[in-house]
Design an enzyme around this catalytic site. Sequence first.
Site, short mmCIF file in Angstrom:
data_model
loop_
_atom_site.label_atom_id
_atom_site.label_comp_id
_atom_site.label_asym_id
_atom_site.label_seq_id
_atom_site.Cartn_x
_atom_site.Cartn_y
_atom_site.Cartn_z
NE ARG A 26 5.85 -29.78 32.33
CZ ARG A 26 4.78 -29.15 32.77
NH1 ARG A 26 3.99 -28.51 31.96
NH2 ARG A 26 4.48 -29.15 34.06
CD GLU A 34 3.01 -36.79 37.80
OE1 GLU A 34 3.48 -37.61 37.00
OE2 GLU A 34 3.33 -35.59 37.79
NE ARG A 72 9.96 -31.38 30.51
CZ ARG A 72 9.18 -31.70 31.54
NH1 ARG A 72 8.45 -32.78 31.51
NH2 ARG A 72 9.13 -30.94 32.61
#
Length: 126
Positions: A26, A34, A72
């Site tokens: 990330r 999105e 992540r």
Amino acid sequence: SEVNFVSCVDGDTAIFEINGKEESVRFLAIDALEINEYYGKEASNYVCNALKNASKITLEFEEDSSKDKYNRVLAWVFVDDKLLQEELISKGLAQIKYLYDDYEYVDQLFDLQEKAKKEKIGLWSD
């Protein structure tokens, strides 16, 4: 540390091989829309192209922020020595978010975001 690109996820996440292990990474300090939103798709395409065409990808980590709650890896991503987060912010493809610490490149990011807002670039254009 230098890593190998494995695959794209979206405008603020990608999969890299780090020390022989595939990890979801990330991108620190930013948030892209999105993928079903217009600039989210743009961001995703931009990231994907940049990573696919990079001759060298380097990740830089912040001392206390190694992973997020989804496990992540959190990192600054340099594509051919250019900070990907800066590129995304200056093109209005992401915004600054998730600052849990005094991260290294944030001041530059804020300057670039102000400029993108002023010039109504990308997600600031509406």
